[in-house]
Design a protein around this motif. Structure first.
Motif, mmCIF file in Angstrom:
data_model
loop_
_atom_site.group_PDB
_atom_site.id
_atom_site.type_symbol
_atom_site.label_atom_id
_atom_site.label_comp_id
_atom_site.label_asym_id
_atom_site.label_seq_id
_atom_site.Cartn_x
_atom_site.Cartn_y
_atom_site.Cartn_z
ATOM 1 N N GLY A 1 27.622 39.099 50.943
ATOM 2 C CA GLY A 1 28.207 39.172 49.605
ATOM 3 C C GLY A 1 29.720 39.087 49.661
ATOM 4 O O GLY A 1 30.342 38.416 48.837
ATOM 5 N N GLY A 2 30.313 39.751 50.658
ATOM 6 C CA GLY A 2 31.766 39.745 50.795
ATOM 7 C C GLY A 2 32.337 38.369 51.086
ATOM 8 O O GLY A 2 33.512 38.111 50.824
ATOM 9 N N SER A 3 31.516 37.485 51.612
ATOM 10 C CA SER A 3 31.983 36.128 51.911
ATOM 11 C C SER A 3 31.988 35.243 50.668
ATOM 12 O O SER A 3 32.499 34.126 50.703
ATOM 13 C CB SER A 3 31.091 35.485 52.987
ATOM 14 N N MET A 4 31.397 35.753 49.560
ATOM 15 C CA MET A 4 31.334 34.987 48.311
ATOM 16 C C MET A 4 32.419 35.482 47.365
ATOM 17 O O MET A 4 32.483 36.669 47.049
ATOM 18 C CB MET A 4 29.954 35.152 47.649
ATOM 19 N N PHE A 5 33.288 34.570 46.904
ATOM 20 C CA PHE A 5 34.386 34.951 46.012
ATOM 21 C C PHE A 5 33.880 35.286 44.613
ATOM 22 O O PHE A 5 34.458 36.123 43.918
ATOM 23 C CB PHE A 5 35.407 33.807 45.934
ATOM 24 N N ASN A 6 32.795 34.641 44.199
ATOM 25 C CA ASN A 6 32.262 34.832 42.851
ATOM 26 C C ASN A 6 31.116 35.841 42.869
ATOM 27 O O ASN A 6 30.031 35.544 43.375
ATOM 28 C CB ASN A 6 31.767 33.491 42.307
ATOM 29 N N PRO A 7 31.311 37.055 42.311
ATOM 30 C CA PRO A 7 30.248 38.068 42.296
ATOM 31 C C PRO A 7 28.979 37.610 41.571
ATOM 32 O O PRO A 7 27.885 38.059 41.905
ATOM 33 C CB PRO A 7 30.897 39.253 41.563
ATOM 34 N N ARG A 8 29.139 36.717 40.597
ATOM 35 C CA ARG A 8 27.965 36.232 39.863
ATOM 36 C C ARG A 8 27.062 35.405 40.773
ATOM 37 O O ARG A 8 25.845 35.560 40.763
ATOM 38 C CB ARG A 8 28.402 35.394 38.660
ATOM 39 N N VAL A 9 27.669 34.542 41.572
ATOM 40 C CA VAL A 9 26.905 33.728 42.514
ATOM 41 C C VAL A 9 26.226 34.626 43.544
ATOM 42 O O VAL A 9 25.049 34.447 43.869
ATOM 43 C CB VAL A 9 27.813 32.701 43.214
ATOM 44 N N ALA A 10 26.969 35.603 44.063
ATOM 45 C CA ALA A 10 26.409 36.523 45.053
ATOM 46 C C ALA A 10 25.233 37.298 44.472
ATOM 47 O O ALA A 10 24.182 37.438 45.116
ATOM 48 C CB ALA A 10 27.488 37.487 45.540
ATOM 49 N N ILE B 1 32.927 44.646 37.006
ATOM 50 C CA ILE B 1 32.458 43.512 37.814
ATOM 51 C C ILE B 1 32.384 42.252 36.963
ATOM 52 O O ILE B 1 32.787 41.171 37.399
ATOM 53 C CB ILE B 1 31.072 43.831 38.426
ATOM 54 N N TYR B 2 31.887 42.397 35.726
ATOM 55 C CA TYR B 2 31.792 41.241 34.825
ATOM 56 C C TYR B 2 33.182 40.677 34.534
ATOM 57 O O TYR B 2 33.395 39.451 34.616
ATOM 58 C CB TYR B 2 31.106 41.653 33.519
ATOM 59 N N LYS B 3 34.127 41.564 34.207
ATOM 60 C CA LYS B 3 35.481 41.103 33.893
ATOM 61 C C LYS B 3 36.148 40.473 35.118
ATOM 62 O O LYS B 3 36.854 39.468 34.995
ATOM 63 C CB LYS B 3 36.330 42.276 33.384
ATOM 64 N N GLU B 4 35.911 41.066 36.285
ATOM 65 C CA GLU B 4 36.496 40.526 37.510
ATOM 66 C C GLU B 4 35.892 39.167 37.848
ATOM 67 O O GLU B 4 36.587 38.265 38.335
ATOM 68 C CB GLU B 4 36.292 41.504 38.669
#
Length: 402
Positions: A208-217, A351-354
């Motif tokens: 997860g940390g390797s993904m910049f977009n939390p939505r994709v993760a 998380i959504y806003k970020e």
């Protein structure tokens, strides 16, 4: 985006689908042992697993995590954080030595070799590989995971359509003869997720940390959890309808594959052995690195000692270890589930806003690379970076990787 989601999903499945799952012993003790009620446990477990995969991977992405300890410290009380950190370390060691027992059982059931032969061979392989470039080794062995998925699906389809299903009451009675240390199907369902999260959380956080977009993760975790849930369900159904024949075997899924075709059984035995190697190597390597974090020069001797200690403990027996060690770790995993759910619920708005903020940052950086970023856009980009929970260097590093 779809490609990234699938990459995350299959990576998550690859973490969980280890030797215990592939052999069928985990599913047998956690679900089949409870008969028809165990099927409800499977469904419950699959749902919770999917939700937890989404949460853990999304939190890993949100914090741009490089290891699990940092996330634990940020989302929980220091006491809980320490308990979880210790629990993960214990899980690494326990899962590692359970794999040595599984290696012995695998070769014993398929080719009649003494239990110690498979275990000793696995110890030698794990020690040797630990001295080499572990990234290359685990990448090669990780390629076995698709074969496990194919074999499980093939065995399930064959078993469920062959038309020799015994009466449900008869199967339910036979399932009751399968030993389990868990008190109820609902407890088993939650405990199963807890154990698997303890095994997977360290690597899942890193993915997860390797993904910049939390939505994709998060979506990748959800898809991965659904794929895993599907595999658990078909495995449980397959083992339930075959429980009269394979209920007392150490490697019940291997028995079913052998019934499908002897050659496939030989291949499946090797595939399971490869999964055991992959899991054992990953667990002991991560454990050695964790123990020697402050003194990396001592890694090799510490690694060898932990492997040898694990080998000695493995003689308790594969089925007994799965039955007693896994549930204990699963109960610790319940704390992990609770901490992660509370952290995600409390932080979901942030998380959504970020997530939206990072998407805007990516868009502005893309415009900047094309050389058409206006003064107003530059000011907006600086503002977005300042308001992000990541610093500028983290954002630069993350956007380069993605």
């Amino acid at each position: 985006m779809v490609t990234q989601i699938l990459r995350v999903a299959f990576a998550f499945v690859g973490i969980i689908v280890g030797a215990g799952f592939a052999s069928g012993q985990e599913v047998m003790q956690y679900f089949v042992a409870f008969g028809v009620d165990g099927i409800w446990g499977v469904i419950m477990s699959a749902v919770i697993m999917s939700v937890m995969a989404l949460i853990i991977l999304q939190l890993g992405s949100y914090f741009n995590a490089g290891e699990h300890g940092g996330v634990f410290r940020r989302v929980s009380h220091p006491v809980f954080s320490k308990i979880l950190d210790i629990g993960v370390v214990v899980t690494l060691f326990s899962t590692g030595f359970v794999m040595f027992a599984g290696a012995g059982s695998n070769l014993n059931q398929q080719w009649g070799l003494p239990l110690w032969v498979g275990s000793v061979l696995m110890v030698l392989l794990v020690i040797a590989a630990g001295m080499l470039d572990v990234d290359k080794v685990t990448t090669v062995i990780g390629a076995i995971t698709p074969f496990i998925i194919i074999f499980l699906t093939l065995a399930s389809i064959y078993t469920l359509v062959k038309g020799t299903l015994s009466p449900i009451e008869q199967l339910d009675a036979a399932a009751g003869a399968v030993s389990t240390t868990l008190p109820h199907w609902s407890v088993a369902a939650v405990n199963y997720v807890g154990f698997n999260m303890m095994v997977a959380v360290s690597m899942a956080v890193v993915i997860g940390g390797s993904m910049f977009n939390p939505r994709v993760a998060g979506r990748g975790g959800l898809v991965g959890g659904l794929i895993l849930g599907f595999l658990i369900i078909i495995s449980a159904l397959t083992l339930f309808v075959s429980v009269e024949e394979v209920g007392q075997d150490d490697m019940p899924m291997l028995t079913i594959i052998n019934q499908l075709h002897p050659v496939l059984g030989q291949i499946m035995a090797l595939v399971i052995y490869g999964m055991i190697f992959n899991t054992a190597l990953g667990m002991f390597y991560a454990l050695g690195r964790r123990i020697t974090a402050k003194n990396p020069g001592r890694f090799r001797p510490v690694y060898v000692v932990t492997v040898l200690v694990g080998f000695v403990l493995s003689f308790v027996g594969f089925r007994n270890l799965v039955g007693y060690v896994y549930p204990i770790l699963g109960y610790i995993g319940l704390l992990l589930i609770a901490v992660m759910i509370v952290a995600w619920v409390r932080g979901r708005v942030r998380i959504y806003k970020e997530t939206e903020r990072r998407m805007r940052i990516v868009d502005l950086l893309e415009i900047g690379r094309e050389g058409s970023l206006t003064v107003a856009d530059q000011a907006k980009l600086r503002k977005e970076i300042e308001e992000s929970n990541l610093d500028e260097e983290q954002i630069k590093a993350a956007t380069k990787k993605n």
